[in-house]
Design a protein around this motif. Structure first.
Motif, PDB file in Angstrom:
ATOM      1  N   MET A  33       0.829  -1.202   0.000  1.00 22.35           N
ATOM      2  CA  MET A  33       0.000   0.000   0.000  1.00 22.35           C
ATOM      3  C   MET A  33       0.870   1.262   0.000  1.00 22.35           C
ATOM      4  N   THR A  34       1.928   1.250   0.800  1.00 23.12           N
ATOM      5  CA  THR A  34       2.815   2.407   0.865  1.00 23.12           C
ATOM      6  C   THR A  34       3.543   2.603  -0.469  1.00 23.12           C
ATOM      7  N   ALA A  35       4.011   1.508  -1.069  1.00 26.71           N
ATOM      8  CA  ALA A  35       4.722   1.610  -2.353  1.00 26.71           C
ATOM      9  C   ALA A  35       3.805   2.124  -3.459  1.00 26.71           C
ATOM     10  N   ILE A  36       2.537   1.729  -3.412  1.00 27.69           N
ATOM     11  CA  ILE A  36       1.587   2.202  -4.419  1.00 27.69           C
ATOM     12  C   ILE A  36       1.214   3.660  -4.168  1.00 27.69           C
ATOM     13  N   ARG A  37       1.025   4.024  -2.931  1.00 27.82           N
ATOM     14  CA  ARG A  37       0.504   5.349  -2.582  1.00 27.82           C
ATOM     15  C   ARG A  37       1.563   6.452  -2.635  1.00 27.82           C
ATOM     16  N   LEU A  38       2.808   6.118  -2.345  1.00 28.67           N
ATOM     17  CA  LEU A  38       3.855   7.131  -2.220  1.00 28.67           C
ATOM     18  C   LEU A  38       4.049   7.981  -3.479  1.00 28.67           C
ATOM     19  N   PRO A  39       4.114   7.435  -4.693  1.00 28.32           N
ATOM     20  CA  PRO A  39       4.275   8.299  -5.873  1.00 28.32           C
ATOM     21  C   PRO A  39       3.107   9.269  -6.073  1.00 28.32           C
ATOM     22  N   TYR A  40       1.894   8.824  -5.794  1.00 27.56           N
ATOM     23  CA  TYR A  40       0.732   9.706  -5.938  1.00 27.56           C
ATOM     24  C   TYR A  40       0.757  10.811  -4.895  1.00 27.56           C
ATOM     25  N   HIS A  41       1.177  10.468  -3.693  1.00 24.63           N
ATOM     26  CA  HIS A  41       1.273  11.470  -2.632  1.00 24.63           C
ATOM     27  C   HIS A  41       2.304  12.535  -2.996  1.00 24.63           C
ATOM     28  N   ALA A  42       3.443  12.097  -3.512  1.00 20.48           N
ATOM     29  CA  ALA A  42       4.494  13.056  -3.899  1.00 20.48           C
ATOM     30  C   ALA A  42       4.032  13.939  -5.049  1.00 20.48           C
ATOM     31  N   ARG A  43       3.318  13.350  -6.011  1.00 23.68           N
ATOM     32  CA  ARG A  43       2.845  14.123  -7.159  1.00 23.68           C
ATOM     33  C   ARG A  43       1.771  15.143  -6.752  1.00 23.68           C
ATOM     34  N   ASN A  44       0.882  14.749  -5.857  1.00 29.94           N
ATOM     35  CA  ASN A  44      -0.223  15.630  -5.464  1.00 29.94           C
ATOM     36  C   ASN A  44       0.141  16.625  -4.371  1.00 29.94           C
ATOM     37  N   ARG A  45       1.308  16.505  -3.814  1.00 29.90           N
ATOM     38  CA  ARG A  45       1.718  17.417  -2.743  1.00 29.90           C
ATOM     39  C   ARG A  45       1.788  18.860  -3.237  1.00 29.90           C
ATOM     40  N   GLY A  46       2.136  19.040  -4.491  1.00 23.53           N
ATOM     41  CA  GLY A  46       2.259  20.382  -5.046  1.00 23.53           C
ATOM     42  C   GLY A  46       0.929  21.022  -5.414  1.00 23.53           C
ATOM     43  N   ASN A  47      -0.155  20.271  -5.428  1.00 23.06           N
ATOM     44  CA  ASN A  47      -1.467  20.832  -5.766  1.00 23.06           C
ATOM     45  C   ASN A  47      -1.973  21.734  -4.643  1.00 23.06           C
ATOM     46  N   ALA A  48      -2.433  22.893  -5.015  1.00 22.77           N
ATOM     47  CA  ALA A  48      -2.970  23.834  -4.028  1.00 22.77           C
ATOM     48  C   ALA A  48      -4.449  23.522  -3.781  1.00 22.77           C
ATOM     49  N   VAL A  49      -4.822  23.456  -2.515  1.00 18.69           N
ATOM     50  CA  VAL A  49      -6.218  23.222  -2.147  1.00 18.69           C
ATOM     51  C   VAL A  49      -6.893  24.584  -2.032  1.00 18.69           C
ATOM     52  N   MET A  50      -7.942  24.775  -2.818  1.00 17.88           N
ATOM     53  CA  MET A  50      -8.632  26.068  -2.842  1.00 17.88           C
ATOM     54  C   MET A  50      -9.512  26.266  -1.612  1.00 17.88           C
ATOM     55  N   ALA A  51     -10.286  25.259  -1.266  1.00 21.35           N
ATOM     56  CA  ALA A  51     -11.164  25.368  -0.100  1.00 21.35           C
ATOM     57  C   ALA A  51     -11.192  24.022   0.615  1.00 21.35           C
ATOM     58  N   GLY A  52     -10.646  23.990   1.813  1.00 16.29           N
ATOM     59  CA  GLY A  52     -10.652  22.752   2.584  1.00 16.29           C
ATOM     60  C   GLY A  52     -12.030  22.496   3.183  1.00 16.29           C
ATOM     61  N   GLN A  53     -12.490  21.264   3.054  1.00 14.06           N
ATOM     62  CA  GLN A  53     -13.815  20.916   3.557  1.00 14.06           C
ATOM     63  C   GLN A  53     -13.760  20.161   4.889  1.00 14.06           C
ATOM     64  N   ARG A  54     -12.580  19.811   5.337  1.00 11.15           N
ATOM     65  CA  ARG A  54     -12.467  19.034   6.563  1.00 11.15           C
ATOM     66  C   ARG A  54     -12.523  19.919   7.790  1.00 11.15           C
ATOM     67  N   GLY A  55     -13.344  19.492   8.729  1.00 16.16           N
ATOM     68  CA  GLY A  55     -13.437  20.197   9.999  1.00 16.16           C
ATOM     69  C   GLY A  55     -12.563  19.532  11.055  1.00 16.16           C
ATOM     70  N   THR A  56     -12.583  20.076  12.249  1.00 12.57           N
ATOM     71  CA  THR A  56     -11.776  19.548  13.346  1.00 12.57           C
ATOM     72  C   THR A  56     -12.199  18.140  13.715  1.00 12.57           C
ATOM     73  N   ALA A  57     -13.496  17.878  13.761  1.00  9.69           N
ATOM     74  CA  ALA A  57     -13.982  16.549  14.132  1.00  9.69           C
ATOM     75  C   ALA A  57     -13.501  15.492  13.139  1.00  9.69           C
ATOM     76  N   GLU A  58     -13.540  15.814  11.852  1.00 11.53           N
ATOM     77  CA  GLU A  58     -13.101  14.849  10.852  1.00 11.53           C
ATOM     78  C   GLU A  58     -11.605  14.592  10.948  1.00 11.53           C
ATOM     79  N   ARG A  59     -10.851  15.624  11.235  1.00 10.12           N
ATOM     80  CA  ARG A  59      -9.406  15.444  11.387  1.00 10.12           C
ATOM     81  C   ARG A  59      -9.090  14.549  12.590  1.00 10.12           C
ATOM     82  N   ILE A  60      -9.814  14.733  13.681  1.00 13.45           N
ATOM     83  CA  ILE A  60      -9.602  13.901  14.868  1.00 13.45           C
ATOM     84  C   ILE A  60      -9.941  12.441  14.567  1.00 13.45           C
TER      85      ILE A  60
END
Length: 131
Positions: A33-60
């Motif tokens: 899972m880590t080997a599959i996910r890591l390239p996508y995570h690195a590629r998407n890290r540079g994408n700017a999030v315009m409006a975050g929808q996650r609240g504090t409860a969801e993060r917890i």
């Protein structure tokens, strides 16, 4: 975080003889899972999030989920610190769980026959309880 994960995986691999096959399967799945996910995570890290929808409860909830599904099993496989909490389920408890699951399956509304006289659902649960 990635460095800590790598250290824990290496520590778990050094204990591979002490880990049973479900633990080794979990470790292999985690690595895949880590080997599959890591390239996508690195590629998407540079994408700017315009409006975050996650609240504090969801993060917890997400942190709790990640800790219980990924961190704790990896720490256990790497160190064996939770070995005292590992126990074999008694056979009577397993049989009770199977019978309860069978009862719930047989007594579901989809399997409940309809009475021809009243048109109301008839319960077939009494037959299962007596046997």
């Amino acid at each position: 975080m990635l460095l800590v994960t790598l250290v824990l995986v290496v520590a778990a691999l050094t204990r591979w003889r002490l880990i049973d096959w479900p633990g080794l399967f979990w470790l292999a799945s985690f690595a895949a899972m880590t080997a599959i996910r890591l390239p996508y995570h690195a590629r998407n890290r540079g994408n700017a999030v315009m409006a975050g929808q996650r609240g504090t409860a969801e993060r917890i909830v997400m942190v709790g989920m990640f800790a219980t599904m990924m961190v704790l099993p990896l720490v256990h496989l790497a160190t064996g610190v939770f070995a005292g909490a590992d126990y074999t389920l008694p056979e009577w408890m397993s049989a009770a769980g199977r019978s309860r699951s069978l009862r719930r399956l047989c007594c579901s509304t989809a399997a409940t026959p309809i009475s021809a006289a009243t048109g109301a659902p008839r319960s077939s649960c009494n037959v299962i309880l007596r046997s």
